[in-house]
Design an enzyme around this catalytic site. Sequence first.
Site, PDB file in Angstrom:
ATOM      1  N   THR A   1       0.878  -1.166   0.000  1.00 22.51           N
ATOM      2  CA  THR A   1       0.000   0.000   0.000  1.00 22.51           C
ATOM      3  C   THR A   1       0.913   1.214   0.000  1.00 22.51           C
ATOM      4  OG1 THR A   1      -1.946   1.040   0.937  1.00 22.51           O
ATOM      5  CG2 THR A   1      -0.337   0.251   2.525  1.00 22.51           C
TER       6      THR A   1
ATOM      7  N   ALA B   1     -11.209  -1.017  -5.233  1.00 22.63           N
ATOM      8  CA  ALA B   1     -11.468  -1.734  -6.473  1.00 22.63           C
ATOM      9  C   ALA B   1     -12.774  -2.515  -6.356  1.00 22.63           C
ATOM     10  CB  ALA B   1     -10.308  -2.671  -6.772  1.00 22.63           C
ATOM     11  N   SER B   2     -13.086  -2.964  -5.146  1.00 23.29           N
ATOM     12  CA  SER B   2     -14.332  -3.704  -4.924  1.00 23.29           C
ATOM     13  C   SER B   2     -15.540  -2.856  -5.340  1.00 23.29           C
ATOM     14  CB  SER B   2     -14.503  -4.070  -3.449  1.00 23.29           C
ATOM     15  OG  SER B   2     -13.359  -4.677  -2.938  1.00 23.29           O
TER      16      SER B   2
ATOM     17  N   HIS C   1     -10.153 -11.802  -7.770  1.00 22.52           N
ATOM     18  CA  HIS C   1     -10.203 -11.446  -6.347  1.00 22.52           C
ATOM     19  C   HIS C   1     -11.595 -11.731  -5.782  1.00 22.52           C
ATOM     20  CE1 HIS C   1     -10.194  -8.695  -2.817  1.00 22.52           C
ATOM     21  NE2 HIS C   1      -8.946  -9.121  -2.751  1.00 22.52           N
TER      22      HIS C   1
ATOM     23  N   ASP D   1      -9.922  -5.459 -13.974  1.00 19.28           N
ATOM     24  CA  ASP D   1      -9.448  -5.180 -12.620  1.00 19.28           C
ATOM     25  C   ASP D   1      -7.930  -5.362 -12.605  1.00 19.28           C
ATOM     26  OD1 ASP D   1      -8.737  -5.180  -9.967  1.00 19.28           O
ATOM     27  OD2 ASP D   1      -9.912  -6.945  -9.404  1.00 19.28           O
TER      28      ASP D   1
ATOM     29  N   ASN E   1      -5.544   0.515  -8.515  1.00 27.98           N
ATOM     30  CA  ASN E   1      -5.409   1.219  -7.234  1.00 27.98           C
ATOM     31  C   ASN E   1      -4.046   1.906  -7.118  1.00 27.98           C
ATOM     32  OD1 ASN E   1      -7.842   0.082  -6.568  1.00 27.98           O
ATOM     33  ND2 ASN E   1      -7.083  -1.165  -4.877  1.00 27.98           N
TER      34      ASN E   1
HETATM   35  N1  PLP Z   1      -8.615  -6.913  -7.172  1.00 31.38           N
HETATM   36  C1  PLP Z   1      -7.369  -7.374  -7.025  1.00 31.38           C
HETATM   37  C2  PLP Z   1      -6.669  -7.997  -8.193  1.00 31.38           C
HETATM   38  C3  PLP Z   1      -6.716  -7.260  -5.779  1.00 31.38           C
HETATM   39  O1  PLP Z   1      -5.475  -7.749  -5.630  1.00 31.38           O
HETATM   40  C4  PLP Z   1      -7.407  -6.660  -4.697  1.00 31.38           C
HETATM   41  C5  PLP Z   1      -6.774  -6.539  -3.386  1.00 31.38           C
HETATM   42  O2  PLP Z   1      -5.638  -6.866  -3.161  1.00 31.38           O
HETATM   43  C6  PLP Z   1      -8.717  -6.205  -4.921  1.00 31.38           C
HETATM   44  C7  PLP Z   1      -9.287  -6.347  -6.162  1.00 31.38           C
HETATM   45  C8  PLP Z   1      -9.515  -5.569  -3.830  1.00 31.38           C
HETATM   46  O3  PLP Z   1      -9.061  -4.284  -3.662  1.00 31.38           O
HETATM   47  P1  PLP Z   1      -9.852  -3.215  -2.788  1.00 31.38           P
HETATM   48  O4  PLP Z   1      -9.364  -3.395  -1.394  1.00 31.38           O
HETATM   49  O5  PLP Z   1      -9.421  -1.898  -3.363  1.00 31.38           O
HETATM   50  O6  PLP Z   1     -11.292  -3.465  -2.930  1.00 31.38           O
END
Ligand code: PLP
Length: 468
Positions: A82, A154-155, A189, A268, A298
């Site tokens: 992070t 990202a979620s 994810h 993503d 992100n």
């Molecule tokens: N997508 C991927 C490929 C990830 O590695 C992650 C978290 O590590 C996420 C989504 C989820 O991210 P966020 O915490 O921003 O929702």
Amino acid sequence: MDTEEFRKVGYRMIDYVANYFENLKERNVTPPLEPGFMRQRVPTTPNDDPEEWDEIFNDIEDVVMDGMTHWHHPNFHAYFPTGHSWSCVLADILSTSIGCIGFTWESAPSCTELEMSMVDWVGQMIGLPKEFLFLNKDNEKFKQHGGGIIQTSASECTLFTLLTAKRLKLNEGNINESDLVCYTSEQAHSSVQKAAMLANVLMRMVKTDENDSMRGSSLEQVIEEDVRNGLKPIYTCATLGTTASCSFDDLEEIGMVCKKYGIWLHVDAAFAGSALICPEYHSWMSRGFDLMTSFCFNPHKWMLINFDCSMLWVRDKDVLTKAFVVDPAYLKHDNQALAVDYRHWQIGLGRRFRSLKLWFTIRRLGVKQIQEWIRLTIDLGKQFEAMVKKDDRFELYNDAKLSLVCFRLKGSNEKNEILYKKVNNTRKIFISQSKIKDVYFLRFVTCSRLTKIEDIEFAWNVIQTCIE
Ligand code: PLP
């Protein structure tokens, strides 16, 4: 607290955090605590009368720091990074001091417009097709055009794009909600599956190939089966840089399939997206970008930007922003027709002034230093990978394409699970674990901007001393 006191305590806090970073290496990476420890450290009820800042400061170490997993410790190698930069810390001070809630242009004009500029800056840095930018001089050429937004996670970006794809389909009329279906890979994810649960859309997990990559042919096979059964495919989420092993779905193949069936393709790239700012990674990672509908990554993971800063771009902003419009009088303003109102781009109404972090950091470092950071962490990963390769007790799970190294002791999963626990119980370093198709392995990634080659060597030594 008046402004004079704020000035005094503020300087003291700046000193505290600067010292925290300078001496971070002297701490353990993780604390030896059990859940519920905080009960012993803070009173069960709040104080009625004011306390002095001296008393509050005195408790920061024992109550907060002593209970932290230190994400910016040079020996933190778990999950994904992070970001951290002092420019972001300063931007957050300014953002929280301005204290605006930027739901419409009128409620916070510079918050809205600096965000638009920053999504265009970062969109150019990562080489998105220009249709995805706001301020693109060729906009008139496109029937529709895009833009972007900074979200928390990202979620949320996955959920919002899926909800939009669902709304678009339902708007066609005569569609049963329960017939809608969306797709992702079995390596996506967990947030993608969760988005489908929240959106109440059936999700099919597509099998991956020997490189943990979702391929067009496997996706098409599942789609065809669904269509034969009367289902209506609406959305696919492909991943660039999966969480477990940093594998890459084949965007070109998947994109062609999505185009054939008229399906929204969301990409993503939460972690790996930052590597796109380096031409040598952009050249292969961006294959298929011309076929995607939306893209998310992100900067708060790997681009030196502090949490939270997840960016979403769409090819056609009208599709996204017109999906869920509710227009009460108390939110209306005179410039509505001309301005971007970010409240239509997200689930919540309120939003922070996050673009300041990008503006400060990109200006202070310049694109070149951010590229150097990405390259440095990939190089440190390569050096760790070389150490693993040299030791014939170990094997690599896959070839590291970016900064994540997936490795294991040759032999049983149990042996590796024991190693994982022993390593993290030292509290000197912190790594994470994963399992794909019954193969358990360890994950090692350079996360902290304080990490140097001697820290990688130190970590490798710790791992070696933990082998039974
Ligand atoms: N997508 C991927 C490929 C990830 O590695 C992650 C978290 O590590 C996420 C989504 C989820 O991210 P966020 O915490 O921003 O929702």
